[in-house]
Scaffold this motif. Structure first.
Motif, short mmCIF file in Angstrom:
data_model
loop_
_atom_site.label_atom_id
_atom_site.label_comp_id
_atom_site.label_asym_id
_atom_site.label_seq_id
_atom_site.Cartn_x
_atom_site.Cartn_y
_atom_site.Cartn_z
N GLY A 1 46.18 46.59 57.72
CA GLY A 1 47.29 45.81 58.22
C GLY A 1 47.85 44.81 57.24
N GLY A 2 47.33 44.79 55.99
CA GLY A 2 47.92 43.93 54.97
C GLY A 2 47.01 42.84 54.46
N GLY A 3 47.62 41.82 53.90
CA GLY A 3 46.88 40.72 53.27
C GLY A 3 47.73 40.08 52.20
N ASP A 4 47.17 39.96 51.01
CA ASP A 4 47.84 39.32 49.88
C ASP A 4 48.41 40.39 48.97
OD1 ASP A 4 48.67 37.96 47.63
OD2 ASP A 4 46.86 36.75 47.43
N ASN A 5 49.72 40.48 48.91
CA ASN A 5 50.39 41.53 48.16
C ASN A 5 49.95 41.58 46.70
OD1 ASN A 5 52.36 43.64 47.94
ND2 ASN A 5 53.80 42.19 47.05
N PHE A 6 49.61 40.45 46.12
CA PHE A 6 49.28 40.42 44.70
C PHE A 6 47.92 41.07 44.41
CE2 PHE A 6 52.35 37.01 45.34
CZ PHE A 6 53.28 37.34 44.36
N ASN A 7 47.12 41.31 45.44
CA ASN A 7 45.87 42.02 45.24
C ASN A 7 46.07 43.52 45.05
OD1 ASN A 7 44.08 39.82 45.38
ND2 ASN A 7 44.05 39.88 47.61
N ASN A 8 47.30 44.00 45.22
CA ASN A 8 47.56 45.43 45.05
C ASN A 8 47.56 45.87 43.59
OD1 ASN A 8 47.97 46.32 47.76
ND2 ASN A 8 49.98 45.33 47.79
N TYR A 9 47.85 44.96 42.69
CA TYR A 9 48.13 45.36 41.31
C TYR A 9 46.95 45.99 40.57
CZ TYR A 9 52.36 42.73 42.28
OH TYR A 9 53.52 42.28 42.87
N PRO A 10 45.71 45.54 40.75
CA PRO A 10 44.60 46.21 40.05
C PRO A 10 44.50 47.69 40.37
CG PRO A 10 43.88 44.09 40.90
CD PRO A 10 45.23 44.34 41.47
N LEU A 11 44.75 48.07 41.61
CA LEU A 11 44.70 49.48 41.99
C LEU A 11 45.84 50.25 41.33
CD1 LEU A 11 43.75 51.92 43.58
CD2 LEU A 11 44.98 51.04 45.58
#
Length: 578
Positions: A329-339
């Motif tokens: 359901g989401g969270g902190d968008n900036f945590n997406n970048y490592p993936l």
């Protein structure tokens, strides 16, 4: 039989009901001005007067206008004002929970999933819930869990709630649900169909003490189940559990659809409370990663987790890399970048047929952003259901609170445009390339259609390449046969074929294959009769073939569907001048 597909296809119906402000709350007027009826107590225990509720409505309107970045992007200001004025006029005849339900209806008119006045327990509104677990599956709304005394209903399809059948119940509750799209309604509407205050306010039931469901059991029998309400404090312990997965909380004797079987849980249900984890499948060349939130754990950050994952990817043979976002359901968008960085640096996994992403109605917010990043930057194939988030969507909601009642809502304060600019990005969701819905038989048997589809997947050429090959081998009829076989395959349920067909038609026009181009445009009209664009393209095909009258008729049909469709207006004017 009402099923998931038929519910999803009601999109226009949802929008129509969302913009009606008083569809199911025609109540008697003339209650005393001094105080509202019984059950009009807020969490503070204070009973509010009509005047206090009026103050709250005015505060609500002011805070919504001041907080939302684009409040009138889906509804008009006139609709918003009219809905509030109507509710204000009816205040004397409404009880507290009915006022809150009507405020939720107005809030959902905004039309984005982050702008919400939640009606679920533990949302500071004091609503209760009944201990039953409902979920929309491919073949209907099913009971997946219930109190032990109602165990016979588990696995049964809900056909009636209170006074109305399930179709009517869904129609009444849908306008209350905050959502980006219809999948959001599928995600949350089962919860609302478990809340007595909501059902009574919608005149589905008479009482807020409990709910009566009529269930068609797996044996084909009709069973009437009366479920009594439980205070919302109990449900506060459920947190943000994935709703298709039974909660480990057992403060009442709940049993679930898979309880008592000797079959192991499917992998996707094995650890849904874990924010992120991974496992190599038995074939040892498929890596499965379940990402249930875009957030860090106390003991490990997402960046550290994916460093571990990619170190294994770099040192072991791998045929498939699967990212499961169905409960995210989401969270902190900036945590997406490592993936994203980890995938785009590794060509050996960033390939069509090797990189898969599982999505669902619950894939929302920052998880929706992750889907958009993957769609734009990788070769991922998407499997499962459409996302609950739009590719571009409003978010970063801020809390507003009404001064007298304490009713709270969250209001979107930012607009995220991670996909194409809005004039080009018209999709409400990101669709799967491979549709893999969950049926009641799948659920009870512990099967995972999404993962099964991934493991069985054989790459296929794009539909345009298949059609071109068919044209070359067998002409127009062969191409039509290929197209119809492609669209009849249920795994292609959400594949967009309008634009590929359109592009193919123009490609054939450029090659002076006019008759073939017209055949493709006609096929596109047959498949998408609601689209102005396909009629405009058909007009171009007829024009190239020298059929002026047919071209004029096609352009006029495009303008009938969309009076603002510029290309058809210009082409029609040009033809009529000659």
């Amino acid at each position: 039989m009402t099923g998931l597909s038929s519910v999803v296809r009601r999109g226009q119906r949802i929008d129509r009901f969302v913009h009606l402000t008083i569809a199911f709350a025609v109540l008697a007027l003339g209650q005393p001005e001094a105080a509202l009826p019984q059950a009009q107590e807020a969490e503070t225990g204070r009973s509010l007067t009509v005047e206090q509720w009026r103050e709250d409505l005015h505060s609500y309107a002011a805070q919504m206008r001041a907080t939302h970045i684009d409040l009138f992007n889906k509804m008009s200001e006139e609709e918003f004002n009219a809905a509030l004025a109507d509710l204000e006029q009816r205040l004397p005849g409404l009880e507290r929970h009915e006022i809150i339900v009507e405020l939720a209806r107005i809030t959902s008119m905004v039309g984005d999933g982050h702008t919400a006045l939640w009606l679920t327990p533990n949302s500071h509104n004091g609503f209760n819930q009944v201990p039953i677990l409902l979920y929309w599956l491919e073949d209907g709304l099913y009971v997946l869990g219930a109190e032990r005394q109602h165990a016979a209903a588990i696995g049964g399809r809900v056909v009636h709630i209170g006074h109305v059948d399930i179709d009517e119940a869904w129609t009444r509750v849908a306008p209350l649900v905050p959502r980006d799209n219809e999948m959001g309604v599928l995600a949350l509407s089962p919860r609302y169909l478990e809340i007595p205050e909501v059902l009574q306010a919608l005149r589905i039931t008479d009482s807020i003490d409990g709910v009566t469901y009529v269930v068609e059991t797996p044996a084909g029998e009709r069973l009437e189940v009366r479920v009594e309400a439980i205070p919302d404090q109990w449900f506060s312990n459920l947190g943000t559990r994935p709703y298709v997965v039974p909660s480990p909380v057992d403060r009442i004797a709940m049993v679930y659809g898979r309880g008592g079987t000797d079959r192991p849980l499917p992998m996707y249900m094995s650890d849904p409370g874990n924010l992120f984890w991974h496992r190599w499948l038995d074939d040892s060349t498929t890596l499965y990663v379940q990402l249930n939130g875009i957030r860090n754990k106390d003991e490990e950050r997402m960046e550290e987790f994916f460093e571990r994952v990619f170190s294994e990817v770099d040192t072991r043979p791998i045929d498939r890399f699967v990212i499961d976002l169905r409960f995210n359901g989401g969270g902190d968008n900036f945590n997406n970048y490592p993936l994203i960085r980890g995938i785009v640096k590794r060509h050996h996994i960033d390939q069509n047929g090797k990189l898969f992403v599982i999505t669902s109605r619950h894939t929302f917010s920052a998880a929706g952003h992750l889907v958009t990043y993957l769609e734009r930057n990788t070769e991922a194939l998407f499997v499962g259901e459409p996302t609950g988030a739009s590719p571009n969507h409003y978010g970063d909601a801020e809390l507003i609170e009404l001064p007298n009642s304490g009713v709270r809502a969250r209001v979107s304060a930012l607009y995220w445009q991670n996909s194409l600019p809005s004039r080009f990005e018209t999709r409400d969701w990101t669709p799967p390339d491979i549709s893999a819905p969950l049926s009641i038989d799948d659920y009870l048997a512990g099967r995972d259609p999404a993962l099964e589809a991934i493991l069985a997947h054989e790459p296929e050429p794009p539909i345009t390449e298949q059609l071109l090959a068919a044209f070359e081998d067998g002409g127009v009829e062969a191409a039509k046969s290929v197209y119809r076989e492609f669209t009849a395959n249920p795994i292609h349920e959400y594949v967009d074929v309008e634009m590929p067909l359109n592009n193919l038609g123009y490609q054939l026009l450029d090659q002076d294959q006019v008759d073939e181009a017209v055949a493709v445009f006609e096929l596109n009209v047959e498949a998408h009769p609601w689209s102005a664009n396909v009629y405009d393209s058909l007009g171009d095909g007829y024009r190239a073939a020298g059929d002026r009258d047919a071209a004029i008729a096609a352009y006029r049909k495009a303008l009938e569907l969309d009076p603002n469709f510029g290309p058809s207006r210009e082409n029609l004017a040009d033809l009529l001048e000659r």
